[in-house]
Design an enzyme around this catalytic site. Structure first.
Site, PDB file in Angstrom:
ATOM      1  N   ILE A   1      -1.861   7.247   8.703  1.00 45.03           N
ATOM      2  CA  ILE A   1      -0.446   7.447   9.014  1.00 45.03           C
ATOM      3  C   ILE A   1      -0.165   8.869   9.483  1.00 45.03           C
ATOM      4  O   ILE A   1       0.841   9.125  10.136  1.00 45.03           O
ATOM      5  CB  ILE A   1       0.428   7.064   7.805  1.00 45.03           C
ATOM      6  CG1 ILE A   1       0.164   5.602   7.424  1.00 45.03           C
ATOM      7  CG2 ILE A   1       1.901   7.251   8.094  1.00 45.03           C
ATOM      8  CD1 ILE A   1       0.359   4.615   8.565  1.00 45.03           C
TER       9      ILE A   1
ATOM     10  N   HIS B   1       0.313   5.836  -2.927  1.00 39.76           N
ATOM     11  CA  HIS B   1       1.077   6.465  -3.991  1.00 39.76           C
ATOM     12  C   HIS B   1       0.441   6.249  -5.356  1.00 39.76           C
ATOM     13  O   HIS B   1       0.949   6.722  -6.363  1.00 39.76           O
ATOM     14  CB  HIS B   1       2.520   5.950  -3.984  1.00 39.76           C
ATOM     15  CG  HIS B   1       3.270   6.324  -2.750  1.00 39.76           C
ATOM     16  ND1 HIS B   1       3.253   5.538  -1.619  1.00 39.76           N
ATOM     17  CD2 HIS B   1       4.025   7.404  -2.445  1.00 39.76           C
ATOM     18  CE1 HIS B   1       3.985   6.116  -0.677  1.00 39.76           C
ATOM     19  NE2 HIS B   1       4.461   7.242  -1.148  1.00 39.76           N
TER      20      HIS B   1
END
Length: 774
Positions: free
Chosen positions: A445, A708
């Site tokens: 990303i 995360h």
């Protein structure tokens, strides 16, 4: 007339909670230290509010990670996969709590984290409760009771804050078919009653129920759930003083419903929805108190006392002063802690600083508004009122704010400024001819780990202990290592790693006119993740190129394609504190033109794949569906303005994460990005269903692992997710990537995970090739 606060920042003025939690997760400190830091923050917050003069002070607004997760633990809403964590000897309740938030990969266990998504239209993320048919609840945690007693020991009788029963259920998701989560209300309410009974036994006088869903579109069944819930609570507790808090939007067609509920105080948000005031006054029962959310809990501009006092006076005349409370519009967790921590005028000038108000100052504003509205004409109060008038006028007329050339550029735009030259199908052919990428192309990303060493270089450079040439040399070396490593593991589209960047919005804001910054204006985004939003105070423009140097340098190191990385205009808007003297759409268009200039310069520099991240576009959606069309029109147009200045063979990517796309899929398609990468791993590819049902025309990169969480996924796990994606999206449209940027992860876990990801993509290609050859 009383003052109340709905909630206070829990990170600590110097991010003490972030630091101690991250040290605990890394094994560098013990649990007792975490608990001590949390206790210190809570007690400092209570004392601060008491000394400022707040009458009704909240408790249970503190959280070690997320207040919604706190409630799931409180009610025993613990998914079965975590039961093995409970059984492990030596694990405290806090370890279970963190496992639910972050996943768990030790003691022979490998458990994925719970899903995370945005808290309404804010940049705060909450952990999504998981619900099952006939689920039972029980009082599992005593946190709310312990914290009430803790404050009482300090001589402060607080108002415990609970997410209301209906909103808590609506915040979650059904994890199996055959029921609606609102049907669990009958099982959940007894736990609320148990909690309230225990709090009453300790001397609770007031309780606050947050019911933000009263500002949302509700079904008849959900409306009835509110009626049944509060009727039952009132029956159980006929003399309990209940504050019902709504925020972020107007009550709208739920006004009569909210007004009818048997509560003592109804709180409304008059910053986001001032238009609702007259309607609610007209329907409020005779004895119900109205809490005016009149100090902005989500932005950092100083209150305009004259405007607020006029509203307070209007309500006092209609209801009487005894039925009026004054408060921030919502919890102050969305505000930085204390403006007094901003001491460097080179970062934040004195002129702009005087326009601002952080959480501590907002508490003082609430109290001062009460004093002024009660005709307390002491010299000090009158002096502060006069000062407030001067400051607001100075801001309105400041030469810093207005740039005529920027305003004229917006006026001069035409339709071609927000349209690509050709259709996606034409562009895709031209891009494939140039880029020659394989099926299941792999990329990341954008960001790679920002180690302590990398962050120290930036700090040293800012302090002057590193020269610009020394700093650039270090960044070049780190970028070179990242590029080389990506080549070694055979990623298809590379990134430069963003080692020169602090934050994906702050980095751009530092280089755009109309922005300013803080040293310590931190707010919580999720868990220990804190962000320091830029402040947009004036017209926005781009004085010079912002990213071209580092993208071009990285491209020069490899024969593979390097992806240019930008943050989109809507996300820059959403993740900043935005000026409130013009429509947000105008500010967003100004940002879009600045990003467009950068996109065009990247293309000229040879960067043929450019990602314009828009993770916040869903977040910015108004809470009421009737308002969606207007927002989506200008938000999508802003993205297209930023992306449409390039040739057809330049590939535009965008990235979105932790959002539900079902209701706005056509608007996402209208953005016309060549490739969209999205978060899907925590939801096990659930979010892809809407892209399949809609027949999304462009390419998609569904995230195959959750960045995360610190756990390292296996190749088989990612292959499984890709096969689920393959079942609904054609192979020719699929990319392979993580859920989000890797900035917050460590290098060891990043390398292991990406190697597994590339291996999964190769396996998928081989499977397709084998099938074609049969």
């Amino acid at each position: 007339m009383l003052t109340q606060n709905l909630g206070y920042p829990r990170i600590g003025g110097q991010r003490e909670l972030k630091k101690v939690c991250e040290n605990y997760w890394a094994g560098k400190t013990g649990l007792q230290n975490v608990l001590t830091v949390g206790k210190n923050i809570r007690q400092e917050n209570w004392q601060l509010q008491k000394e400022a003069g707040i009458d009704i002070i909240p408790s249970n607004d503190f959280s070690y990670y997320d207040h919604v997760l706190d409630h799931s633990l409180l009610f025993g809403a613990i998914p079965k996969r975590y039961h093995d964590v409970i059984q492990k000897k030596g694990n405290a309740e806090t370890d279970l709590y963190f496992a639910m938030a972050r996943g768990y990969q030790k003691d022979g266990l490998d458990i994925v984290a719970m899903e995370m998504t945005k808290w309404f239209d804010t940049n705060y993320h909450y952990i999504v409760p998981e619900f099952y048919k006939d689920q039972q609840f029980k009082l599992f945690s005593t946190k709310i009771i312990d914290e009430f007693y803790e404050a009482k020991q300090l001589g402060i009788i607080t108002k415990p804050v609970l997410i209301g029963p209906v909103s808590y259920l609506l915040l979650g998701k059904e994890k199996e078919a055959g029921f609606q989560r609102i049907d669990l209300l009958k099982n959940l309410l007894p736990v609320y009653i148990d909690i309230l009974n225990k709090l009453k036994s300790f001397g609770m006088e007031w309780v606050q129920f947050d019911e933000p869903f009263l500002s949302m579109d509700l079904s008849e069944k959900e409306q009835q759930a509110f009626i049944n819930t509060y009727k039952q609570l009132r029956k159980e507790f006929p003399f309990l003083k209940i504050v019902l808090a709504t925020y972020f939007e107007s009550l709208g067609d739920n006004t009569a419903l909210a007004a009818s509920l048997p509560v003592n105080v109804l709180h409304i948000d008059l910053v986001r929805a001032p238009q609702q005031l007259n309607e609610i006054i007209g329907q409020l029962p005779e004895k119900t108190i109205l809490s005016l959310g009149i100090v902005d809990g989500r932005n950092i501009w100083k209150n305009n006392f004259d405007q607020s006092l006029a509203v307070i006076q209007q309500v006092k005349e209609k209801l009487g002063p005894e039925r009026v409370w004054i408060a921030p519009s919502c919890s102050l967790i969305h505000s930085p802690c204390d403006l007094n921590n901003e001491k460097n005028e080179k970062v934040l000038t004195a002129e702009i600083k005087q326009w601002l108000s952080f959480a501590k100052q907002k508490i003082s504003e609430v109290v001062l508004l009460k004093n002024l509205s009660e005709d307390n004409s002491g010299i000090g109060n009158q002096h502060k009122l006069a000062e407030n008038r001067l400051i607001n006028e100075a801001r309105r007329s400041s030469a810093l704010i207005h740039n005529p050339s920027v305003k004229q550029r917006v006026i001069n735009m035409t339709e071609k400024d927000h349209k690509r030259i050709s259709s996606f199908q034409t562009r895709k052919q031209l891009q494939q001819q140039l880029l020659n990428l394989p099926l299941f192309a792999t990329t990341t990303i954008g960001s790679f780990p920002q180690t302590a060493e990398v962050r120290s270089w930036r700090a040293q450079f800012k302090k002057g202990s590193l020269t610009i040439s020394e700093y650039n040399q270090l960044i070049e070396e780190e970028t070179s290592k990242a590029v080389k490593w990506q080549e070694e593991i055979e990623l298809d589209v590379l990134v430069h790693g963003e080692f020169e960047r602090n934050d994906m919005v702050e980095y751009f804001g530092e280089q755009l006119a109309g922005f300013t910054f803080t040293q310590n204006g931190w707010v919580q985004s999720y868990g220990s993740r804190c962000v320091k939003p830029p402040i947009i105070y004036g017209d926005v423009s781009r004085p010079e190129a912002m990213t071209v140097k580092w993208s071009a340098y990285a491209q020069s190191l490899t024969s593979k394609w390097m992806k240019g990385m930008l943050t989109g205009p809507v996300t820059i808007l959403q993740w900043s504190f935005v000026r409130n003297d013009q429509p947000r759409s105008e500010t967003c268009t100004q940002i879009a033109l600045a990003i467009r200039d950068e996109v065009c310069d990247l293309e000229v520099a040879g960067i043929k794949i450019i990602q314009i991240d828009e993770p916040a576009i869903r977040e910015g959606l108004p809470l009421r569906k009737k308002d969606w069309e207007i927002y989506l029109e200008w938000a999508v147009k802003a993205f297209r303005i930023s992306a449409s200045g390039v040739q057809d063979n330049t590939q535009i990517h965008t990235h979105m994460c932790y959002s539900e796309f079902n209701d706005i899929i056509s608007a996402i398609a209208n953005m016309d990005a060549d490739v969209i990468t999205i978060e899907t791993s925590r939801s096990q590819m659930e979010l892809l269903d809407v892209f399949a049902d809609f027949k999304y025309p462009n390419d998609i990169g569904p995230g195959v692992y959750d960045i995360h969480s610190p756990r390292i996924p296996k190749r088989e796990e990612m292959t499984h997710l890709l096969k689920k994606a393959q079942a609904v999206i054609p192979d020719s449209q699929l990319w392979v990537n993580p859920d989000c940027g890797l900035k917050t992860r460590g290098w060891d876990e990043t390398k292991k995970a990406l190697i597994e990801m590339v291996s999964a993509a190769k396996e998928m290609r081989e499977t397709v090739q084998t099938a074609l050859s049969v």
